[in-house]
Design a protein around this motif. Structure first.
Motif, PDB file in Angstrom:
ATOM      1  N   ARG A  30       0.847  -1.188   0.000  1.00 24.71           N
ATOM      2  CA  ARG A  30       0.000   0.000   0.000  1.00 24.71           C
ATOM      3  C   ARG A  30       0.881   1.235   0.000  1.00 24.71           C
ATOM      4  O   ARG A  30       1.797   1.356   0.804  1.00 24.71           O
ATOM      5  N   ASN A  33      -3.164   5.928  -1.131  1.00 21.26           N
ATOM      6  CA  ASN A  33      -4.456   5.352  -1.488  1.00 21.26           C
ATOM      7  C   ASN A  33      -4.361   4.330  -2.617  1.00 21.26           C
ATOM      8  O   ASN A  33      -5.373   3.915  -3.157  1.00 21.26           O
ATOM      9  N   TRP A  35      -2.623   0.621  -4.281  1.00 24.64           N
ATOM     10  CA  TRP A  35      -2.187  -0.722  -3.884  1.00 24.64           C
ATOM     11  C   TRP A  35      -1.483  -1.403  -5.055  1.00 24.64           C
ATOM     12  O   TRP A  35      -1.862  -1.205  -6.207  1.00 24.64           O
ATOM     13  N   SER A  51      -5.952   1.827  -8.030  1.00 23.17           N
ATOM     14  CA  SER A  51      -5.911   3.226  -7.631  1.00 23.17           C
ATOM     15  C   SER A  51      -7.071   3.984  -8.258  1.00 23.17           C
ATOM     16  O   SER A  51      -7.268   3.909  -9.468  1.00 23.17           O
ATOM     17  N   ALA A  99     -10.928  -2.422   0.264  1.00 29.63           N
ATOM     18  CA  ALA A  99      -9.868  -2.822   1.198  1.00 29.63           C
ATOM     19  C   ALA A  99     -10.386  -2.700   2.620  1.00 29.63           C
ATOM     20  O   ALA A  99     -11.181  -1.812   2.925  1.00 29.63           O
TER      21      ALA A  99
END
Length: 130
Positions: A30, A33, A35, A51, A99
Motif C-alpha cells: 500500500r 491510497n 495498492w 488506484s 480494502a
C-alpha cells in the motif's frame, strides 16, 4: 508517503461461486491510497495496481503485457509473444475494489477483443493478509 507491505494469500476466481482458478502466495503493498498486488503463476510474474477506480494488470514472462481497466473506457494494448506482437482491446464494464483490515478485493467484468472476435470475462481477485 506511507508505504506498507504485507504477505497475502492471493485467490483468483472467474465467478464468486466458482472454485478458484489460482491460489498462491504473494504480497500486497500500500502506497497512500494505491495498492500493488504481486504474485507469480508458473513462469510469469504479475503486478496488479489498484488506484482511484483504475486497475492495471502487468504480466512479465514469455508473453508480456500491461492492461489498463477503467470502467467505461476502452484501452488497446499489445501482447508481446515469441511470434510477434498481437493488438487487443479491453472494454471494462465493472471495475471495483475494496480494502479492509483483513485484505483487498478487486472485481472486474470486461470484454476482450482481438482480430474481429470478442469474449466477455469476469475476474475476482481476493487478497487475504497473512
Amino acid at each position: 508517503m506511507y508505504v506498507m507491505e504485507r504477505p497475502a494469500t492471493i485467490i483468483l476466481r472467474e465467478r464468486a461461486t466458482d472454485d478458484p482458478v489460482l491460489v498462491t502466495q504473494g504480497c500486497v503493498e500500500r502506497m497512500g491510497n494505491s495498492w500493488n498486488v504481486r504474485y507469480n503463476d508458473g513462469e510469469a510474474a504479475y503486478i496488479v495496481g489498484i488506484s482511484d477506480g483504475m486497475v492495471t494488470v502487468t504480466r512479465e514472462g514469455e508473453e508480456d503485457y500491461t492492461v489498463v481497466l477503467c470502467e467505461g473506457k476502452e484501452y488497446s494494448f499489445d501482447v508481446e509473444t515469441p511470434y510477434g506482437s498481437l493488438t487487443m482491446t479491453v472494454i471494462p464494464k465493472i471495475v471495483k475494489s475494496r480494502a479492509d483490515e483483513c485484505g483487498l478485493s478487486v472485481r472486474l467484468a470486461y470484454e476482450l477483443a482481438a482480430g474481429g472476435a470478442s469474449r466477455k470475462f469476469r475476474l475476482l481477485l481476493d487478497c487475504k493478509f497473512i
